[in-house]
Scaffold this active site. Structure first.
Site, short mmCIF file in Angstrom:
data_model
loop_
_atom_site.label_atom_id
_atom_site.label_comp_id
_atom_site.label_asym_id
_atom_site.label_seq_id
_atom_site.Cartn_x
_atom_site.Cartn_y
_atom_site.Cartn_z
N ASN A 142 20.44 -11.63 -24.32
CA ASN A 142 19.18 -11.23 -24.98
C ASN A 142 18.13 -10.75 -24.16
OD1 ASN A 142 18.72 -13.77 -24.72
ND2 ASN A 142 17.54 -14.23 -26.20
N GLU A 185 18.61 -24.52 -21.17
CA GLU A 185 17.95 -23.56 -22.00
C GLU A 185 18.56 -23.06 -23.25
OE1 GLU A 185 14.66 -23.35 -21.75
OE2 GLU A 185 14.36 -23.88 -19.69
N CYS A 200 15.34 -16.37 -28.27
CA CYS A 200 15.03 -17.87 -28.39
C CYS A 200 13.87 -18.35 -29.05
CB CYS A 200 15.39 -18.59 -27.01
SG CYS A 200 14.26 -18.11 -25.87
N GLU A 258 11.85 -23.83 -17.17
CA GLU A 258 11.87 -22.75 -16.35
C GLU A 258 10.54 -21.95 -16.05
OE1 GLU A 258 14.93 -19.72 -17.49
OE2 GLU A 258 16.24 -21.16 -16.58
P1 NAD Z 1 26.25 -18.09 -25.60
O1 NAD Z 1 26.22 -19.42 -25.34
O2 NAD Z 1 27.39 -17.55 -26.41
O3 NAD Z 1 26.71 -17.51 -24.02
C1 NAD Z 1 25.68 -17.96 -23.03
C2 NAD Z 1 26.45 -17.67 -21.63
O4 NAD Z 1 27.43 -18.83 -21.49
C3 NAD Z 1 27.29 -16.46 -21.50
O5 NAD Z 1 27.17 -16.04 -20.25
C4 NAD Z 1 28.55 -16.75 -21.83
O6 NAD Z 1 29.59 -15.95 -21.28
C5 NAD Z 1 28.82 -18.19 -21.28
N1 NAD Z 1 29.77 -19.08 -21.51
C6 NAD Z 1 30.40 -19.15 -22.65
N2 NAD Z 1 31.44 -20.26 -22.98
C7 NAD Z 1 30.97 -21.06 -21.78
C8 NAD Z 1 31.57 -22.16 -21.24
N3 NAD Z 1 32.40 -22.80 -21.88
N4 NAD Z 1 31.18 -22.50 -19.93
C9 NAD Z 1 30.28 -21.87 -19.14
N5 NAD Z 1 29.85 -20.75 -19.75
C10 NAD Z 1 30.13 -20.29 -21.00
O7 NAD Z 1 24.79 -17.52 -25.97
P2 NAD Z 1 24.69 -16.14 -26.22
O8 NAD Z 1 25.04 -15.73 -27.57
O9 NAD Z 1 24.96 -15.06 -24.90
O10 NAD Z 1 22.76 -16.07 -26.16
C11 NAD Z 1 22.36 -16.25 -27.50
C12 NAD Z 1 21.75 -17.87 -27.16
O11 NAD Z 1 21.02 -18.06 -26.14
C13 NAD Z 1 20.62 -18.34 -28.46
O12 NAD Z 1 21.23 -19.57 -29.09
C14 NAD Z 1 19.52 -18.44 -27.87
O13 NAD Z 1 18.41 -19.24 -28.57
C15 NAD Z 1 19.78 -18.81 -26.47
N6 NAD Z 1 19.04 -18.45 -25.64
C16 NAD Z 1 17.78 -19.38 -25.08
C17 NAD Z 1 16.78 -19.29 -24.40
C18 NAD Z 1 15.85 -20.34 -23.95
O14 NAD Z 1 15.12 -20.17 -22.71
N7 NAD Z 1 15.90 -21.65 -24.44
C19 NAD Z 1 16.40 -17.73 -23.83
C20 NAD Z 1 17.50 -17.02 -24.39
C21 NAD Z 1 18.50 -17.33 -25.24
#
Ligand code: NAD
Length: 494
Positions: free
Chosen positions: A151, A249, A283, A463
């Site tokens: 995102n 995060e 997020c 962060e």
């Molecule tokens: P996601 O959890 O599906 O994926 C995040 C990353 O993790 C990707 O690169 C994915 O390929 C990788 N991944 C998947 N399975 C894994 C595993 N078992 N081990 C290690 N890595 C793995 O998230 P998304 O759909 O890409 O992003 C959306 C989410 O991110 C939302 O929940 C959002 O709130 C969160 N987000 C949080 C923040 C914050 O700063 N708190 C900022 C942006 C997004």
């Protein structure tokens, strides 16, 4: 960049070991953008090896010199800002003005962390013993694994890379399979800035277990992860099993509180920007509007009027306010939760459905959606939706508003609209979230303040700002005894 886009390992753009590639597509049009290296554990092993090798010389490079390279990176990103923003919008979907903001966040962080090259202050303390000095300095950890979502495909890799690099760590970046191309463009800017080979490595891939191979790799000291709560939980377990540090995060269920004395016009603008900006895929997106009963109807009416003016479409079109969702799975996820909201008895007052006709036919669009008469126990009031869906919850006073705000499992960002400074100060103390805004929406962090949340939004790390330095460094305490005799702390006290 050439098609296919390769991994970046040890200072070279190299194809995946298997030779496989996967495609990245524009979520607004469905058009293929490019092919990217589809990597496996062997590629990850190569990248970690390169980062491990580069660590010895990078950590010894004086921090101000590392800072200068980050300034060069900022200049490259600034120079390429418009091209990068257009490319980012094509791959991720957010409207161009937000795409530019995503790049600007990376530029800001590069300058901020570049400056830290001349600070990285430690602590000097008096020793309890004579003729002995005592001080503490920061040291790098080693190889850091960066796992990022789609995102903020430029800002999040930058927010993680720059503090890690300035502290003397080397990194392996594993971006989301939805936005590998933006990550590659980011790394290209770092290469062009003169970051030495092996210091920054990029491994792209579509396999669900690719991130886990990075987490489990024995030569990785710390994982910095941003993503969903569910994935974050898995990462935490894997990291614990392999005795390594992890900074998480995760999700949010952020709220805007509007009191009866609020400037409603101002509030409407903040609500629209926070709930429907990035199509709700932030997020920090606002997905709950907690509003005082005295102004609820007035506010909702104004909000519906404003929502009617929102144009949904291809983010590259300057007339568009709300872009697509990232993929069809996300459209279906949002739609399913909307149906749950209806079943639970919430009143749908706008949107509630995918947009599939005319200019929306080839993309993943969802109509900006407003639910009224939502109660705190409904799933739409508790779960992260990550789409353009806002729920209105009515309350009788500020105390109740704060209670509703705090009733969810997440604690990232909260906002309050009021003209009363006493109420504002009270709320600042009582709101359970890592970020609080007064008379502004739930989004808009600046790079020099800590960013992150409490409860299930994270695991205590932050962060950005000075707080990021804590995540990406270890403390070393040093005692220099120049008395010429054995002095025993806590024992030779007289
Ligand atoms: P996601 O959890 O599906 O994926 C995040 C990353 O993790 C990707 O690169 C994915 O390929 C990788 N991944 C998947 N399975 C894994 C595993 N078992 N081990 C290690 N890595 C793995 O998230 P998304 O759909 O890409 O992003 C959306 C989410 O991110 C939302 O929940 C959002 O709130 C969160 N987000 C949080 C923040 C914050 O700063 N708190 C900022 C942006 C997004």
């Amino acid at each position: 960049m050439e098609n296919p886009v390769h991994n970046f390992i040890g200072g070279k753009w190299v194809p995946s070991r298997s030779g496989k590639t996967f495609e990245t597509r524009n979520p607004a049009t469905g058009a293929v953008i490019t092919q990217c290296a589809d990597s496996n554990a062997e590629d990850m092993n190569d990248a970690v090896g390169a980062a491990h090798k580069a660590f010895e010389s990078w950590r010894r490079l004086p921090a101000p010199r590392r800072g200068e390279l980050l300034f060069r990176a900022a200049e490259r990103l600034f120079h390429e800002k418009e091209t990068l923003a257009r490319s980012l919008t094509s791959e991720m979907g957010k409207v161009l003005v937000e795409g530019r903001g995503d790049i600007q966040e990376a530029i800001d962080m590069a300058y901020y962390m570049g400056g830290e090259g001349r600070r990285q202050f430690g602590h000097i303390a008096p020793s309890e013993l004579p003729n002995k000095s005592a001080y503490a300095i920061r040291e790098p950890l080693g190889v850091i694994g960066l796992i990022t979502p789609w995102n903020f495909p430029m800002a999040i890799p930058a927010w993680k890379s720059f503090p890690a690099l300035i502290m003397g760590n080397t990194v392996v970046l594993k971006p989301s399979p939805e936005t590998p191309y933006t990550a590659a463009l980011f790394v290209k800017c770092l290469e062009e800035a003169g970051i030495p080979p092996g210091v920054v490595n990029l491994v792209m891939g579509s396999a669900p277990d690719l991130g886990a191979t990075l987490v489990k790799h024995p030569e990785v000291a710390l994982i910095s992860f941003t993503g969903s709560k569910v994935t974050g939980g898995k990462v935490a377990v894997d990291a614990a099993t392999h005795y390594k540090q992890v900074a998480l995060e995760l999700g949010g269920k952020n709220a805007i509180l509007v009191m009866e004395d609020a400037d409603l016009e101002l509030a409407v603008e903040g609500i629209v920007w926070s709930a429907f900006g990035t199509s709700g895929q932030r997020c920090t997106a606002c997905s709950r509007l907690i509003v005082h009963r005295e102004v609820k109807e007035k506010l909702v009416t104004r909000l519906l009027d404003r929502m009617n003016t929102l144009r949904v479409g291809n983010g590259l079109d300057p007339e568009i306010d709300v872009g697509p969702l990232i993929n069809q799975t996300q459209v279906e996820h949002v739609h399913a939760l909307v149906k749950v909201g209806q079943t639970e008895g919430a009143q749908l007052r706008a949107g509630g459905h995918p947009l599939t006709e005319g200019p929306h036919a080839s993309g993943h669009f969802f109509a900006p959606t407003l639910f009224d008469n939502v109660t705190p126990s409904m799933r739409i009031a508790k779960e992260e939706i990550f789409g353009p869906v806002l729920s209105v919850l009515e309350v009788n006073n500020l105390e109740e508003a704060i209670k509703v705000n705090n009733s969810v499992e997440y604690g990232l960002s909260s906002s309050l609209y009021t003209q009363d400074v006493n109420r504002a100060q009270h709320a600042i103390r009582e709101l359970d979230s890592g970020i609080v805004y007064i008379n502004a929406g739930t989004i808009g962090s600046e790079v020099h303040l800590p960013f992150g949340g409490i409860k299930n939004t994270g695991n205590g790390h932050r962060e950005a700002g000075q707080a990021a330095l804590d995540t990406f460094s270890e403390w070393k305490s040093i005692y220099v005894d120049y008395s010429g005799r054995l002095q025993r702390a806590q024992i030779d006290t007289n």
